[in-house]
Scaffold this motif. Structure first.
Motif, PDB file in Angstrom:
ATOM      1  N   PRO A  48       2.269  13.670  -9.349  1.00 54.31           N
ATOM      2  CA  PRO A  48       2.604  12.245  -9.448  1.00 54.31           C
ATOM      3  C   PRO A  48       3.833  11.855  -8.625  1.00 54.31           C
ATOM      4  O   PRO A  48       3.868  10.793  -8.010  1.00 54.31           O
ATOM      5  N   ILE A  49       4.826  12.737  -8.606  1.00 55.25           N
ATOM      6  CA  ILE A  49       6.028  12.466  -7.810  1.00 55.25           C
ATOM      7  C   ILE A  49       5.693  12.497  -6.328  1.00 55.25           C
ATOM      8  O   ILE A  49       6.126  11.639  -5.556  1.00 55.25           O
ATOM      9  N   LEU A  50       4.892  13.469  -5.931  1.00 56.25           N
ATOM     10  CA  LEU A  50       4.500  13.591  -4.533  1.00 56.25           C
ATOM     11  C   LEU A  50       3.706  12.367  -4.068  1.00 56.25           C
ATOM     12  O   LEU A  50       3.941  11.852  -2.970  1.00 56.25           O
ATOM     13  N   ILE A  51       2.798  11.889  -4.901  1.00 49.97           N
ATOM     14  CA  ILE A  51       2.014  10.693  -4.563  1.00 49.97           C
ATOM     15  C   ILE A  51       2.940   9.488  -4.425  1.00 49.97           C
ATOM     16  O   ILE A  51       2.817   8.699  -3.481  1.00 49.97           O
ATOM     17  N   GLY A  52       3.890   9.359  -5.333  1.00 57.53           N
ATOM     18  CA  GLY A  52       4.855   8.260  -5.247  1.00 57.53           C
ATOM     19  C   GLY A  52       5.685   8.317  -3.973  1.00 57.53           C
ATOM     20  O   GLY A  52       5.916   7.291  -3.321  1.00 57.53           O
ATOM     21  N   LEU A  53       6.119   9.519  -3.601  1.00 58.45           N
ATOM     22  CA  LEU A  53       6.886   9.688  -2.368  1.00 58.45           C
ATOM     23  C   LEU A  53       6.047   9.330  -1.139  1.00 58.45           C
ATOM     24  O   LEU A  53       6.529   8.671  -0.214  1.00 58.45           O
ATOM     25  N   ALA A  54       4.787   9.759  -1.133  1.00 61.14           N
ATOM     26  CA  ALA A  54       3.904   9.448  -0.008  1.00 61.14           C
ATOM     27  C   ALA A  54       3.654   7.945   0.094  1.00 61.14           C
ATOM     28  O   ALA A  54       3.647   7.374   1.199  1.00 61.14           O
ATOM     29  N   LEU A  55       3.462   7.285  -1.046  1.00 59.33           N
ATOM     30  CA  LEU A  55       3.265   5.827  -1.037  1.00 59.33           C
ATOM     31  C   LEU A  55       4.521   5.106  -0.550  1.00 59.33           C
ATOM     32  O   LEU A  55       4.430   4.109   0.177  1.00 59.33           O
ATOM     33  N   ALA A  56       5.683   5.607  -0.945  1.00 61.67           N
ATOM     34  CA  ALA A  56       6.931   5.016  -0.464  1.00 61.67           C
ATOM     35  C   ALA A  56       7.051   5.171   1.051  1.00 61.67           C
ATOM     36  O   ALA A  56       7.455   4.231   1.753  1.00 61.67           O
ATOM     37  N   ALA A  57       6.677   6.337   1.568  1.00 59.11           N
ATOM     38  CA  ALA A  57       6.725   6.551   3.018  1.00 59.11           C
ATOM     39  C   ALA A  57       5.744   5.628   3.739  1.00 59.11           C
ATOM     40  O   ALA A  57       6.045   5.110   4.819  1.00 59.11           O
ATOM     41  N   LEU A  58       4.579   5.397   3.137  1.00 57.02           N
ATOM     42  CA  LEU A  58       3.627   4.445   3.723  1.00 57.02           C
ATOM     43  C   LEU A  58       4.202   3.030   3.740  1.00 57.02           C
ATOM     44  O   LEU A  58       4.032   2.289   4.723  1.00 57.02           O
ATOM     45  N   ALA A  59       4.887   2.633   2.663  1.00 55.86           N
ATOM     46  CA  ALA A  59       5.502   1.302   2.604  1.00 55.86           C
ATOM     47  C   ALA A  59       6.592   1.171   3.677  1.00 55.86           C
ATOM     48  O   ALA A  59       6.684   0.132   4.351  1.00 55.86           O
ATOM     49  N   VAL A  60       7.394   2.212   3.832  1.00 53.63           N
ATOM     50  CA  VAL A  60       8.431   2.190   4.867  1.00 53.63           C
ATOM     51  C   VAL A  60       7.786   2.108   6.250  1.00 53.63           C
ATOM     52  O   VAL A  60       8.259   1.372   7.122  1.00 53.63           O
ATOM     53  N   THR A  61       6.696   2.838   6.438  1.00 51.87           N
ATOM     54  CA  THR A  61       5.977   2.782   7.714  1.00 51.87           C
ATOM     55  C   THR A  61       5.563   1.347   8.030  1.00 51.87           C
ATOM     56  O   THR A  61       5.786   0.851   9.145  1.00 51.87           O
ATOM     57  N   GLY A  62       4.953   0.676   7.056  1.00 44.65           N
ATOM     58  CA  GLY A  62       4.500  -0.696   7.282  1.00 44.65           C
ATOM     59  C   GLY A  62       5.641  -1.658   7.540  1.00 44.65           C
ATOM     60  O   GLY A  62       5.593  -2.462   8.481  1.00 44.65           O
ATOM     61  N   ALA A  63       6.678  -1.584   6.717  1.00 37.59           N
ATOM     62  CA  ALA A  63       7.802  -2.512   6.865  1.00 37.59           C
ATOM     63  C   ALA A  63       8.555  -2.266   8.166  1.00 37.59           C
ATOM     64  O   ALA A  63       8.860  -3.209   8.912  1.00 37.59           O
TER      65      ALA A  63
END
Length: 185
Positions: A85-100
């Motif tokens: 769950p932590i890893l998925i959250g980190l990956a989603l955060a990295a995707l959000a940073v990528t988009g922004a």
């Protein structure tokens, strides 16, 4: 290929070799490589990669200090793992940073491939933090970063850099295999 790109890759390869030998000199040599790469990527209009080099400089300064002075009780970290769950959250955060970050580069600069460049930035930061924490999952993210970086750098005529990152991709695959074995012991 220009002399600056050649020097940057030479310093980075030397740093990786020194790291494999567990030499504290990996850090200052790596800092030199990052400074040189900041210029290489600036001239190639890969601004997210310029920012990433500054991040690596800061983390290398910390690594250099940490290797010289040790951590608490001077113990080294063992290879560990991150819960899913932590890893998925980190990956989603990295995707959000990528988009922004990609949107900012697209809107405010003449960056080439702003979203792809931003993915290299965001996932490299994530991989670096996992590496500093000695988590086996770092290698999955380095594999992703290298797989994205090779064609990106090739497309910007950074042929030597693309080739070096192809070697880093192979190294990341080997690192994943090695660290998974260490995790099981």
């Amino acid at each position: 290929m220009n002399p600056l790109e050649l020097a940057a890759n030479g310093a980075l390869l030397a740093s990786v070799l020194l790291a494999r030998k567990n030499s504290v000199h990996t850090w200052p040599v790596g800092i030199v490589g990052c400074v040189l790469f900041a210029f290489v990527f600036f001239y190639a209009k890969l601004y997210a990669d310029v920012v990433l080099q500054f991040f690596f400089i800061v983390t290398s300064i910390y690594g250099w200090w940490h290797w010289l002075h040790g951590g608490e009780q001077r113990r080294s970290l063992c290879v560990g793992s991150v819960r899913a769950p932590i890893l998925i959250g980190l990956a989603l955060a990295a995707l959000a940073v990528t988009g922004a970050h990609g949107w900012l580069l697209h809107a405010w600069t003449d960056a080439q491939f702003p979203f792809i460049d931003s993915a290299v930035l965001a996932f490299s930061v994530l991989a670096q933090f996992l590496l500093m924490a000695r988590k086996v999952e770092t290698w999955w993210f380095w594999i992703l970063v290298d797989a994205i970086a090779v064609p990106l750098y090739y497309s910007r005529d950074l042929y030597l850099t693309a080739a070096v990152y192809a070697l880093f991709l192979l190294n990341a695959i080997w690192g994943l295999w090695t660290w998974r074995r260490l995790l099981k012991t």
